[in-house]
Design a protein around this motif. Structure first.
Motif, PDB file in Angstrom:
ATOM      1  N   HIS A   1     -19.866  40.758 -17.375  1.00  0.00           N
ATOM      2  CA  HIS A   1     -19.065  39.870 -16.515  1.00  0.00           C
ATOM      3  C   HIS A   1     -19.591  39.825 -15.089  1.00  0.00           C
ATOM      4  O   HIS A   1     -20.386  40.661 -14.674  1.00  0.00           O
ATOM      5  CB  HIS A   1     -17.604  40.340 -16.500  1.00  0.00           C
ATOM      6  N   VAL A   2     -19.091  38.805 -14.368  1.00  0.00           N
ATOM      7  CA  VAL A   2     -19.380  38.686 -12.944  1.00  0.00           C
ATOM      8  C   VAL A   2     -18.038  38.726 -12.223  1.00  0.00           C
ATOM      9  O   VAL A   2     -17.075  38.075 -12.651  1.00  0.00           O
ATOM     10  CB  VAL A   2     -20.126  37.368 -12.636  1.00  0.00           C
TER      11      VAL A   2
ATOM     12  N   GLU B   1     -19.454  31.709 -13.818  1.00  0.00           N
ATOM     13  CA  GLU B   1     -19.707  33.043 -14.388  1.00  0.00           C
ATOM     14  C   GLU B   1     -20.262  32.948 -15.803  1.00  0.00           C
ATOM     15  O   GLU B   1     -21.176  33.689 -16.169  1.00  0.00           O
ATOM     16  CB  GLU B   1     -18.391  33.843 -14.378  1.00  0.00           C
TER      17      GLU B   1
ATOM     18  N   GLU C   1      -9.866  39.119 -15.423  1.00  0.00           N
ATOM     19  CA  GLU C   1     -10.585  38.943 -16.688  1.00  0.00           C
ATOM     20  C   GLU C   1      -9.624  38.703 -17.852  1.00  0.00           C
ATOM     21  O   GLU C   1      -9.956  38.005 -18.802  1.00  0.00           O
ATOM     22  CB  GLU C   1     -11.467  40.170 -16.987  1.00  0.00           C
TER      23      GLU C   1
ATOM     24  N   HIS D   1     -16.616  35.097 -21.185  1.00  0.00           N
ATOM     25  CA  HIS D   1     -16.182  33.694 -21.056  1.00  0.00           C
ATOM     26  C   HIS D   1     -17.019  32.744 -21.930  1.00  0.00           C
ATOM     27  O   HIS D   1     -17.676  33.188 -22.857  1.00  0.00           O
ATOM     28  CB  HIS D   1     -16.172  33.292 -19.584  1.00  0.00           C
TER      29      HIS D   1
HETATM   30 ZN   LIG Z   1     -15.410  37.671 -16.402  1.00  0.00          ZN
END
Ligand SMILES: [Zn+2]
Length: 358
Positions: A206-207, A147, A239, A132
């Motif tokens: 990622h989270v 995130e 995502e 992101h």
């Molecule tokens: Zn993500």
């Protein structure tokens, strides 16, 4: 066929090649990507890349495919590999300024291009991709935590950790500030670094988020069109959702049929290596994180991994929607811990990989 020499580099005109062989060619001007079809053979090139996918094998040169005067110039070795793969019982030989096609010499065994093992090169670079950024905050947790900030911070620690473990391997961040990058562009950053005698690793950080605030833990993904389960499918959908922020006209082209075909063409070898890398990264995290559950290695169809021409994984380091885990994800020490776990896994993968290709 003429061999064209520009500044010491040798090329073959695509126009010439398709004409002589009767090869069909389609070119996507937005992506700079072309596909060559001949009987049951397919080759894909992208202008600016020094590599091509030929019948599902990745072939590399030292110089990139270039556009010139409405034509495309293929580096000599890639043109030769394409012809060799397409024609099966014939081969292309460079003689002076000409590329000659002749009957295969030696034992009269018909070449089975699918059985030629892909040559693997040592890992020379790593792309760390903080998920992101910019107008895309990623998942949002309690108190408005985003995130995109957590992924960047962990990714920076990951760079430091990898640099101290791995000498002679260059480490790059796809972004080092809060800016928006399209998914397809992220894989591109690795692919256009691929050259003869080099190979890379792509790691997207990622989270995770879930409707259930009880769910916590970390997991590592590799690309597959068959997700592990419904949960894995949902994570990928979450995502992938960022493409709604990307340019609408280009969206369909990038994530539509062509990209899909290309994804399926990614060699089983790259997928196998990606699964190995995922296992190693998850194991590295297992050793470092004791507070939350290891959710294991999973597979799903992440767009950011689709175009990658090298071992690629996506790490979901924890759930921003779990109050306790979110608290830890904001702590520098915990972020460092995660980075060290991933770095350990990557280092162990590289060790195993380099030993395997010797
Ligand atoms: Zn993500």
């Amino acid at each position: 066929m003429n061999i064209i020499t520009i500044g010491g580099d040798r090329y073959v005109s695509l126009y010439d090649l398709t004409g002589r062989l009767g090869v069909e060619h389609s070119y996507d001007i937005y992506l700079g990507r072309g596909t060559l079809y001949y009987r049951n053979h397919v080759a894909v090139y992208t202008t600016g890349y020094s590599c091509m996918l030929i019948d599902g094998r990745l072939e590399k040169d030292t110089i990139p495919v270039v556009r010139r005067d409405g034509d495309v110039l293929l580096p000599l070795s890639l043109a030769k590999s394409t012809i060799d793969s397409f024609l099966e019982d014939r081969e292309a030989i460079a003689r002076g300024n000409t590329l000659i096609i002749q009957e295969l010499r030696g034992p009269a065994i018909k070449r089975d291009s699918e059985k030629i093992p892909e040559k693997r090169d040592r890992i020379t670079f790593i792309i760390i991709d903080p998920g992101h950024g910019g107008k895309d905050p990623g998942a949002i947790g309690r108190g408005g935590i985003k995130e995109k900030h957590i992924t960047l911070s962990i990714s920076r620690y990951l760079v430091t950790s990898l640099k101290s473990r791995l000498k002679g391997i260059s480490i790059h961040l796809s972004r080092n500030n809060d800016r928006f990058i399209e998914l397809a562009q992220r894989a591109d950053m690795g692919n256009n670094k691929l050259k003869k005698n080099t190979n890379g690793i792509f790691i997207s950080v990622h989270v995770n988020a879930s409707l259930s605030t009880r769910i916590s833990g970390f997991e590592t993904y590799f690309l597959s069109q068959n997700p592990t389960n419904e949960e894995a499918r949902n994570t990928a959908a979450l995502e992938n959702n960022v493409i709604v922020l990307e340019d609408e006209a280009l969206r369909k082209k990038k994530y539509g049929d062509i990209e899909y075909i290309e994804a399926r063409m990614i060699t089983t070898q790259i997928q196998k290596e990606s699964s190995m890398l995922a296992a190693s990264v998850q194991k590295g995290l297992d050793g470092k994180i004791k507070l939350f559950k290891s959710r294991g290695v999973r597979k799903a169809d992440f767009y950011v991994l689709r175009g990658s021409l090298m071992p690629a994984v996506l790490v979901e380091v924890g759930f921003i929607t779990n109050a306790r885990e979110a608290q830890y994800l904001l702590k520098n020490d915990y972020q460092k811990n995660i980075a060290q776990g991933i770095a350990l896994g990557v280092a162990q993968f590289i060790q195993k990989y380099n030993a395997m290709i010797k």
